[in-house]
Design an enzyme around this catalytic site. Structure first.
Site, PDB file in Angstrom:
ATOM      1  N   SER A  12       0.692  -1.496   0.118  1.00 38.48           N
ATOM      2  CA  SER A  12      -0.058  -0.073   0.130  1.00 38.48           C
ATOM      3  C   SER A  12       0.214   1.341   0.186  1.00 38.48           C
ATOM      4  O   SER A  12       0.500   2.162  -0.413  1.00 38.48           O
ATOM      5  CB  SER A  12      -1.177   0.429   1.423  1.00 38.48           C
ATOM      6  OG  SER A  12      -0.491  -0.568   2.408  1.00 38.48           O
ATOM      7  N   THR A  35      -2.921  -3.454   5.611  1.00 41.31           N
ATOM      8  CA  THR A  35      -3.701  -3.963   6.289  1.00 41.31           C
ATOM      9  C   THR A  35      -5.095  -3.353   6.761  1.00 41.31           C
ATOM     10  O   THR A  35      -5.719  -3.883   7.516  1.00 41.31           O
ATOM     11  CB  THR A  35      -2.980  -3.085   7.147  1.00 41.31           C
ATOM     12  OG1 THR A  35      -2.967  -1.684   7.718  1.00 41.31           O
ATOM     13  CG2 THR A  35      -1.441  -4.092   8.096  1.00 41.31           C
ATOM     14  N   ASN A  83       7.413  -8.535   1.798  1.00 42.07           N
ATOM     15  CA  ASN A  83       8.025  -6.759   1.982  1.00 42.07           C
ATOM     16  C   ASN A  83       7.521  -5.960   3.488  1.00 42.07           C
ATOM     17  O   ASN A  83       7.647  -5.457   4.059  1.00 42.07           O
ATOM     18  CB  ASN A  83       7.461  -5.925   1.256  1.00 42.07           C
ATOM     19  CG  ASN A  83       7.671  -4.388   0.876  1.00 42.07           C
ATOM     20  OD1 ASN A  83       8.917  -4.481   1.156  1.00 42.07           O
ATOM     21  ND2 ASN A  83       6.405  -3.852   1.392  1.00 42.07           N
ATOM     22  N   TYR A 148      14.761  -4.281  15.559  1.00 37.67           N
ATOM     23  CA  TYR A 148      14.177  -4.487  14.500  1.00 37.67           C
ATOM     24  C   TYR A 148      15.468  -5.035  13.628  1.00 37.67           C
ATOM     25  O   TYR A 148      15.391  -6.022  12.622  1.00 37.67           O
ATOM     26  CB  TYR A 148      14.343  -2.938  13.497  1.00 37.67           C
ATOM     27  CG  TYR A 148      14.045  -2.512  12.579  1.00 37.67           C
ATOM     28  CD1 TYR A 148      13.136  -2.912  11.439  1.00 37.67           C
ATOM     29  CD2 TYR A 148      15.476  -1.863  11.710  1.00 37.67           C
ATOM     30  CE1 TYR A 148      12.651  -2.907  10.486  1.00 37.67           C
ATOM     31  CE2 TYR A 148      15.670  -1.913  10.481  1.00 37.67           C
ATOM     32  CZ  TYR A 148      13.854  -2.152  10.108  1.00 37.67           C
ATOM     33  OH  TYR A 148      13.743  -1.650   8.263  1.00 37.67           O
TER      34      TYR A 148
HETATM   35  P1  NAP Z   1       6.584   1.924   4.723  1.00 34.24           P
HETATM   36  O1  NAP Z   1       5.949   3.086   4.019  1.00 34.24           O
HETATM   37  O2  NAP Z   1       6.274   2.329   6.399  1.00 34.24           O
HETATM   38  O3  NAP Z   1       4.977   1.023   4.520  1.00 34.24           O
HETATM   39  C1  NAP Z   1       5.114  -0.296   5.105  1.00 34.24           C
HETATM   40  C2  NAP Z   1       4.414  -1.409   4.589  1.00 34.24           C
HETATM   41  O4  NAP Z   1       4.246  -2.611   5.254  1.00 34.24           O
HETATM   42  C3  NAP Z   1       2.403  -0.711   4.440  1.00 34.24           C
HETATM   43  O5  NAP Z   1       2.490  -1.023   3.069  1.00 34.24           O
HETATM   44  C4  NAP Z   1       1.966  -1.639   5.455  1.00 34.24           C
HETATM   45  O6  NAP Z   1       0.610  -1.507   5.728  1.00 34.24           O
HETATM   46  C5  NAP Z   1       2.660  -2.478   5.805  1.00 34.24           C
HETATM   47  N1  NAP Z   1       2.025  -2.828   7.367  1.00 34.24           N
HETATM   48  C6  NAP Z   1       2.442  -2.492   8.268  1.00 34.24           C
HETATM   49  N2  NAP Z   1       2.455  -3.021   9.390  1.00 34.24           N
HETATM   50  C7  NAP Z   1       2.281  -4.686   8.660  1.00 34.24           C
HETATM   51  C8  NAP Z   1       1.682  -5.662   9.305  1.00 34.24           C
HETATM   52  N3  NAP Z   1       1.289  -5.977  10.902  1.00 34.24           N
HETATM   53  N4  NAP Z   1       0.850  -6.316   8.682  1.00 34.24           N
HETATM   54  C9  NAP Z   1       1.109  -6.624   6.879  1.00 34.24           C
HETATM   55  N5  NAP Z   1       1.859  -5.100   6.640  1.00 34.24           N
HETATM   56  C10 NAP Z   1       2.027  -4.733   7.407  1.00 34.24           C
HETATM   57  O7  NAP Z   1       7.739   0.577   4.846  1.00 34.24           O
HETATM   58  P2  NAP Z   1       8.762   1.055   3.736  1.00 34.24           P
HETATM   59  O8  NAP Z   1       9.752   1.876   3.948  1.00 34.24           O
HETATM   60  O9  NAP Z   1       7.812   0.902   3.111  1.00 34.24           O
HETATM   61  O10 NAP Z   1       9.376  -0.542   4.569  1.00 34.24           O
HETATM   62  C11 NAP Z   1       9.010  -1.730   3.719  1.00 34.24           C
HETATM   63  C12 NAP Z   1      10.731  -2.701   3.722  1.00 34.24           C
HETATM   64  O11 NAP Z   1      11.177  -2.250   3.405  1.00 34.24           O
HETATM   65  C13 NAP Z   1       9.972  -3.264   5.306  1.00 34.24           C
HETATM   66  O12 NAP Z   1       9.929  -4.424   5.667  1.00 34.24           O
HETATM   67  C14 NAP Z   1      11.047  -2.046   5.532  1.00 34.24           C
HETATM   68  O13 NAP Z   1      11.629  -2.479   7.197  1.00 34.24           O
HETATM   69  C15 NAP Z   1      12.371  -2.364   5.037  1.00 34.24           C
HETATM   70  N6  NAP Z   1      12.988  -1.188   4.904  1.00 34.24           N
HETATM   71  C16 NAP Z   1      13.259   0.381   4.697  1.00 34.24           C
HETATM   72  C17 NAP Z   1      13.456   1.239   4.602  1.00 34.24           C
HETATM   73  C18 NAP Z   1      13.808   2.068   4.390  1.00 34.24           C
HETATM   74  O14 NAP Z   1      14.849   3.365   4.480  1.00 34.24           O
HETATM   75  N7  NAP Z   1      12.864   2.810   4.079  1.00 34.24           N
HETATM   76  C19 NAP Z   1      15.341   0.352   5.141  1.00 34.24           C
HETATM   77  C20 NAP Z   1      15.555  -0.807   4.572  1.00 34.24           C
HETATM   78  C21 NAP Z   1      14.359  -1.890   4.701  1.00 34.24           C
HETATM   79  P3  NAP Z   1      -0.642   0.093   5.458  1.00 34.24           P
HETATM   80  O15 NAP Z   1      -0.112   0.496   4.433  1.00 34.24           O
HETATM   81  O16 NAP Z   1      -1.991  -0.962   5.585  1.00 34.24           O
HETATM   82  O17 NAP Z   1      -0.332   0.427   6.845  1.00 34.24           O
END
Ligand code: NAP
Length: 241
Positions: A12, A35, A83, A148
């Site tokens: 999303s 979610t 993801n 984390y």
């Molecule tokens: P984000 O923008 O916060 O988006 C998080 C996503 O995960 C949203 O689609 C959210 O759904 C979903 N989510 C959260 N809690 C959930 C649950 N309990 N069950 C199912 N879905 C859930 O995060 P992002 O930055 O895109 O991160 C995506 C992945 O990359 C994660 O695994 C994160 O740890 C990893 N990552 C990110 C970064 C970074 O710098 N951004 C760096 C390293 C790793 P809703 O929209 O419905 O809340």
């Protein structure tokens, strides 16, 4: 008719949304999770004819069961992108049991719940791609992110082990470990922390979700057929690995 079927959790927003769109652009039919029903409807709108949104809380067993039942009753899924992730940061001495458990459940335990039910279909096809989204923090560690970092390091070990178990079945399992990517997850970091992070990135800039999606798309494709058990860093050279 799309040639492959994928599930991208957390489609999303942010990185998951970019991955879902990128896979859809490569003739893959994508189930993208959110979610809430509202989020799932937005995913359906975003994907158009190339996919559909579904509701999934990866840290809730009943929700995972319902989502898996929906997908397996409609399609034979052969690409799974784990993801979805959350952060609940605090210095370890102040970290509550609830925040520890939630981050471990959502980022790590969920992989066990999601991979298992889809493996039968992949084995039947003798083809499958599992891509787990880790983080640079899994190797680097980070003050305030013990929960984390533990979960993301766990993902790498899980990935390597599953790759060894499933290689003979034609299923590859890899991890993509992003660095500092511009999404909602990093939007709340204060300017000083962002400056310190940028100073550690040889490419000198924050990454874009699309840049992560491109690597995931490669791993999800036929082109990555001899790559398994690996963690591919997408971090602008952070840490030099
Ligand atoms: P984000 O923008 O916060 O988006 C998080 C996503 O995960 C949203 O689609 C959210 O759904 C979903 N989510 C959260 N809690 C959930 C649950 N309990 N069950 C199912 N879905 C859930 O995060 P992002 O930055 O895109 O991160 C995506 C992945 O990359 C994660 O695994 C994160 O740890 C990893 N990552 C990110 C970064 C970074 O710098 N951004 C760096 C390293 C790793 P809703 O929209 O419905 O809340």
């Amino acid at each position: 008719m799309s040639s492959r079927i994928a599930l991208v959790t957390g489609a999303s927003r942010g990185i998951g949304s970019a991955i879902a769109m990128r896979l859809a652009s490569a003739s893959t039919f994508v189930y993208g999770s959110a979610t809430s029903q509202e989020g799932a409807d937005r995913v359906s709108e975003m994907l158009g004819d190339s996919g559909t949104g579904i509701v999934l809380q990866v840290n809730d067993v009943d929700s995972v069961t319902a989502a898996v039942e929906q997908v397996t009753s409609e399609a034979n899924l052969t690409i799974l992108v784990n993801n979805a992730g959350v952060t609940k940061d605090n210095l370890f001495l102040r970290m509550s049991d609830a925040d520890w458990a939630d981050v471990i459940q959502t980022n790590l335990v969920a992989l066990h719940r999601l991979c298992k039910p889809f493996l039968r279909g992949m084995m039947r096809e003798r083809w499958g791609r599992i891509i787990n989204v880790g983080s640079v923090v899994g190797r680097m560690g980070n003050a305030g992110q013990a929960n984390y970092a533990a979960a993301k390091a766990g993902i790498e070990g899980f990935t390597r082990s599953l790759a060894q178990e499933l290689g003979s079945r034609g299923i590859t399992v890899n991890c993509v470990a992003p660095g500092f990517i511009e999404t909602d997850m990093t939007a709340s970091l204060d300017e000083k922390v962002k400056e310190q992070l940028l100073a550690r990135i040889p490419l000198g800039r924050i990454g874009d979700a699309q840049e992560v999606a491109e690597v995931v798309a490669f791993l999800a494709s036929e082109h990555s057929s001899y790559v398994t058990g690996q963690t591919i860093a997408v971090n602008g050279g952070m840490l030099g690995y």
